[in-house]
Design an enzyme around this catalytic site. Structure first.
Site, PDB file in Angstrom:
ATOM      1  CE  LYS A 155      28.992  32.549  40.771  1.00 11.84           C
ATOM      2  NZ  LYS A 155      29.785  32.242  39.738  1.00 11.84           N
ATOM      3  NE  ARG A 202      34.519  33.250  44.070  1.00 13.27           N
ATOM      4  CZ  ARG A 202      33.449  33.962  43.535  1.00 13.27           C
ATOM      5  NH1 ARG A 202      32.493  34.090  44.462  1.00 13.27           N
ATOM      6  NH2 ARG A 202      33.686  34.242  42.370  1.00 13.27           N
ATOM      7  NE  ARG A 245      37.273  35.790  37.413  1.00 13.43           N
ATOM      8  CZ  ARG A 245      36.659  36.401  36.654  1.00 13.43           C
ATOM      9  NH1 ARG A 245      37.272  37.066  35.699  1.00 13.43           N
ATOM     10  NH2 ARG A 245      35.468  36.467  36.743  1.00 13.43           N
ATOM     11  NE  ARG A 250      33.002  40.595  37.250  1.00 17.74           N
ATOM     12  CZ  ARG A 250      32.927  39.702  37.760  1.00 17.74           C
ATOM     13  NH1 ARG A 250      31.612  39.161  37.551  1.00 17.74           N
ATOM     14  NH2 ARG A 250      33.909  39.021  38.243  1.00 17.74           N
ATOM     15  NE  ARG A 267      31.211  38.379  33.946  1.00 17.57           N
ATOM     16  CZ  ARG A 267      31.149  37.616  34.697  1.00 17.57           C
ATOM     17  NH1 ARG A 267      30.017  37.066  35.359  1.00 17.57           N
ATOM     18  NH2 ARG A 267      32.290  37.274  35.383  1.00 17.57           N
TER      19      ARG A 267
HETATM   20  P1  ADP Z   1      32.394  35.775  39.118  1.00 16.77           P
HETATM   21  O1  ADP Z   1      31.250  36.342  38.206  1.00 16.77           O
HETATM   22  O2  ADP Z   1      33.478  35.669  38.416  1.00 16.77           O
HETATM   23  O3  ADP Z   1      32.165  34.308  39.579  1.00 16.77           O
HETATM   24  P2  ADP Z   1      32.246  37.397  41.347  1.00 16.77           P
HETATM   25  O4  ADP Z   1      31.382  38.551  41.084  1.00 16.77           O
HETATM   26  O5  ADP Z   1      31.288  36.525  42.299  1.00 16.77           O
HETATM   27  O6  ADP Z   1      32.861  36.587  40.036  1.00 16.77           O
HETATM   28  O7  ADP Z   1      33.314  37.811  42.208  1.00 16.77           O
HETATM   29  C1  ADP Z   1      34.364  38.777  41.588  1.00 16.77           C
HETATM   30  C2  ADP Z   1      35.556  38.918  42.456  1.00 16.77           C
HETATM   31  O8  ADP Z   1      35.253  39.160  43.982  1.00 16.77           O
HETATM   32  C3  ADP Z   1      36.277  37.327  42.709  1.00 16.77           C
HETATM   33  O9  ADP Z   1      37.319  37.054  41.869  1.00 16.77           O
HETATM   34  C4  ADP Z   1      36.941  37.571  44.165  1.00 16.77           C
HETATM   35  O10 ADP Z   1      38.112  38.369  44.176  1.00 16.77           O
HETATM   36  C5  ADP Z   1      35.822  38.303  45.003  1.00 16.77           C
HETATM   37  N1  ADP Z   1      34.881  37.553  45.461  1.00 16.77           N
HETATM   38  C6  ADP Z   1      33.755  37.476  45.357  1.00 16.77           C
HETATM   39  N2  ADP Z   1      33.008  36.624  46.148  1.00 16.77           N
HETATM   40  C7  ADP Z   1      33.928  36.142  47.197  1.00 16.77           C
HETATM   41  C8  ADP Z   1      34.042  35.171  48.233  1.00 16.77           C
HETATM   42  N3  ADP Z   1      32.964  34.667  48.144  1.00 16.77           N
HETATM   43  N4  ADP Z   1      35.469  34.829  48.615  1.00 16.77           N
HETATM   44  C9  ADP Z   1      36.424  35.577  48.294  1.00 16.77           C
HETATM   45  N5  ADP Z   1      36.558  36.405  47.374  1.00 16.77           N
HETATM   46  C10 ADP Z   1      35.250  36.770  46.681  1.00 16.77           C
HETATM   47  P1  ADP Z   2      28.456  34.602  36.968  1.00 20.79           P
HETATM   48  O1  ADP Z   2      27.358  35.235  37.776  1.00 20.79           O
HETATM   49  O2  ADP Z   2      28.441  32.937  37.372  1.00 20.79           O
HETATM   50  O3  ADP Z   2      29.865  34.690  36.913  1.00 20.79           O
HETATM   51  P2  ADP Z   2      26.758  35.486  34.852  1.00 20.79           P
HETATM   52  O4  ADP Z   2      25.371  35.251  35.093  1.00 20.79           O
HETATM   53  O5  ADP Z   2      27.293  36.731  34.782  1.00 20.79           O
HETATM   54  O6  ADP Z   2      27.933  34.508  35.648  1.00 20.79           O
HETATM   55  O7  ADP Z   2      27.109  34.948  33.297  1.00 20.79           O
HETATM   56  C1  ADP Z   2      28.338  35.287  32.565  1.00 20.79           C
HETATM   57  C2  ADP Z   2      28.147  35.446  31.036  1.00 20.79           C
HETATM   58  O8  ADP Z   2      27.389  34.535  30.328  1.00 20.79           O
HETATM   59  C3  ADP Z   2      26.866  36.716  31.017  1.00 20.79           C
HETATM   60  O9  ADP Z   2      27.407  37.509  30.122  1.00 20.79           O
HETATM   61  C4  ADP Z   2      25.627  35.943  30.790  1.00 20.79           C
HETATM   62  O10 ADP Z   2      24.600  36.915  29.902  1.00 20.79           O
HETATM   63  C5  ADP Z   2      26.035  34.901  30.105  1.00 20.79           C
HETATM   64  N1  ADP Z   2      25.213  33.564  30.520  1.00 20.79           N
HETATM   65  C6  ADP Z   2      24.729  33.346  31.422  1.00 20.79           C
HETATM   66  N2  ADP Z   2      24.200  32.169  31.291  1.00 20.79           N
HETATM   67  C7  ADP Z   2      23.927  31.793  30.022  1.00 20.79           C
HETATM   68  C8  ADP Z   2      23.895  30.593  29.365  1.00 20.79           C
HETATM   69  N3  ADP Z   2      23.069  29.470  29.942  1.00 20.79           N
HETATM   70  N4  ADP Z   2      24.062  30.525  28.041  1.00 20.79           N
HETATM   71  C9  ADP Z   2      24.950  31.379  27.639  1.00 20.79           C
HETATM   72  N5  ADP Z   2      25.296  32.489  28.154  1.00 20.79           N
HETATM   73  C10 ADP Z   2      25.005  32.743  29.452  1.00 20.79           C
END
Ligand code: ADP
Ligand code: ADP
Ligand code: ZN
Length: 218
Positions: A16, A91, A175, A164, A130
């Site tokens: 994302k 979410r 998660r 992170r 990541r």
């Molecule tokens: P990921 O990249 O793993 O999808 P995010 O960066 O979106 O994670 O979120 C990291 C953490 O922040 C989540 O595990 C949760 O604790 C909190 N968080 C983020 N967005 C939300 C949301 N919309 N509702 C509740 N918790 C959230």
């Molecule tokens: P989210 O925001 O959904 O948690 P991220 O964009 O942070 O996910 O992506 C998670 C990890 O996977 C990052 O290290 C990113 O560089 C890698 N990544 C993202 N998209 C791809 C893809 N299509 N193929 C392989 N690795 C990816």
């Protein structure tokens, strides 16, 4: 160019943030990541930050009230007028309902909801590999996206990177469970509005971007 207002859904590590950063450049819209906002609050040591730190480190969701309030305030900032990408919000069904009524109140209409779908077995590697530029936030991966020049951010040249606190194998399983449980309510909610498109996130980053752009431009 028409304004775009979209929700990017997807599992943790699904791409994302990666896609949102590309789309915000391509469409001149802003990325609104609740995860980034919450992490910033933790670093700044605000009241919210103190409240959520332990919850986030354990990989659990913070309260609906907190994230709904954050997004409602953020949408009022003027950089959102040209469009926005909601990344990681909503979410839960309660958040989707909260968003719905807040958008109605603000007179904002959503164009699209995109779910990036990635098989669970790929997400452990994505999450544990990541890392991020500590200056500009550009995302990287140990296997899939290393900086072009070692230890130098492609975007800003900075040599410091962060990982992170929640990105370790132990939290991934719970998660993902949480994601699937919430998504099973959210996806039908957005399917019923006719806004939802599922995109195959199990392909290289550029191919995923192409698919999402096709959805947004259609
Ligand atoms: P990921 O990249 O793993 O999808 P995010 O960066 O979106 O994670 O979120 C990291 C953490 O922040 C989540 O595990 C949760 O604790 C909190 N968080 C983020 N967005 C939300 C949301 N919309 N509702 C509740 N918790 C959230
Ligand atoms: P989210 O925001 O959904 O948690 P991220 O964009 O942070 O996910 O992506 C998670 C990890 O996977 C990052 O290290 C990113 O560089 C890698 N990544 C993202 N998209 C791809 C893809 N299509 N193929 C392989 N690795 C990816
Ligand atoms: Zn950088």
């Amino acid at each position: 160019m028409t304004e775009k207002r979209l929700i990017l859904m997807g599992p943790p590590g699904g791409g994302k943030g990666t896609q949102a950063k590309v789309l915000q450049e391509a469409y001149s819209i802003v990325q609104l990541s609740t995860g980034d906002m919450l992490r910033a609050a933790v670093v700044a040591g605000t009241g919210v930050g103190k409240q959520v730190k332990a919850i986030m480190d354990a990989g659990n969701l913070v309260s609906d009230e907190i994230v709904i309030g954050m997004i409602s305030e953020r949408l009022d900032v003027e950089d959102c007028v040209n469009g926005f990408i909601l990344d990681g919000f909503p979410r839960t069904l309660a958040q989707a309902e909260g968003l719905d009524s807040m958008l109605k109140e603000k007179g904002i209409v959503l164009d699209s909801v995109v779910e990036i779908r990635v098989p669970d077995q790929n997400l452990v590697d994505r999450i544990t590999g990541r890392f991020t530029c500590s200056k500009c936030g550009e995302g990287y991966h140990d296997t899939f996206k290393l900086p072009i020049i070692a230890d130098s951010c492609d975007s800003c040249g900075n040599a410091e990177f962060t990982r992170r606190a929640d990105d370790h194998a132990e939290t991934v399983k719970s998660r993902l469970e949480t994601y699937h449980k919430q998504a099973s309510q959210l996806l039908p909610f957005y399917e019923s509005t006719g806004l939802l498109t599922v995109v195959d996130g199990d392909q290289d980053m550029v191919a995923v971007t192409t698919e999402i752009k096709r959805v947004l431009d259609s």
